[in-house]
Design a protein around this motif. Sequence first.
Motif, PDB file in Angstrom:
ATOM      1  N   PRO A   1       2.346  -0.400   4.564  1.00 32.92           N
ATOM      2  CA  PRO A   1       3.431   0.247   3.821  1.00 32.92           C
ATOM      3  C   PRO A   1       4.800   0.169   4.514  1.00 32.92           C
ATOM      4  O   PRO A   1       5.829   0.163   3.852  1.00 32.92           O
TER       5      PRO A   1
ATOM      6  N   THR B   1       0.845  -1.197   0.000  1.00 33.03           N
ATOM      7  CA  THR B   1       0.000   0.000   0.000  1.00 33.03           C
ATOM      8  C   THR B   1       0.880   1.246   0.000  1.00 33.03           C
ATOM      9  O   THR B   1       2.055   1.204   0.351  1.00 33.03           O
ATOM     10  N   LYS B   2       0.285   2.333  -0.421  1.00 37.51           N
ATOM     11  CA  LYS B   2       0.958   3.632  -0.528  1.00 37.51           C
ATOM     12  C   LYS B   2       2.158   3.592  -1.475  1.00 37.51           C
ATOM     13  O   LYS B   2       3.149   4.284  -1.281  1.00 37.51           O
ATOM     14  N   THR B   3       2.068   2.747  -2.483  1.00 38.97           N
ATOM     15  CA  THR B   3       3.071   2.701  -3.546  1.00 38.97           C
ATOM     16  C   THR B   3       2.362   2.370  -4.841  1.00 38.97           C
ATOM     17  O   THR B   3       1.257   1.840  -4.829  1.00 38.97           O
TER      18      THR B   3
END
Length: 147
Positions: free
Chosen positions: A120, A11-13
């Motif tokens: 993340p 997540t967050k990528t």
Amino acid sequence: MTVNMATIGFTKTNASGFFERIRSSGIKKVVDVRLHNTSQLAGFAKADDLAYFLKEICGVQYVHQPLLAPTDDILKAYKKDKGDWGVYEGKFLGLMADRKIENRLKPEMFDETCLLCSEPTPHQCHRRLVCEYLNTKWGGSLNVKHL
């Protein structure tokens, strides 16, 4: 024997950042330690798609290993009910001890392997707890890098 392994969250990528971290790390296998590997948190992280992308983009094998995942009850208490990290950590460490994962797995199974989860960063993620737990049981043989 020293085992070189890694962990990663998706997540967050974006997909390019995620797969480039995998490819440049030199790992040969990704072990998905999510209980449910059909998450919609990132489109590229669904089990069948992820296995395909890892093989085609990185030349990496994909394995789902729910033995290294928390139970639905532990997950719900922490995620959905906004539980305390310390309580989650204690319950998950107890679960790994009850499952005797250190006897069911071997250090060499993790050489050039990356544990995958959704978080993340490893700070409040069970993939870090898996590594720390096994490292304690296996005499510090795991050299872990968080990608």
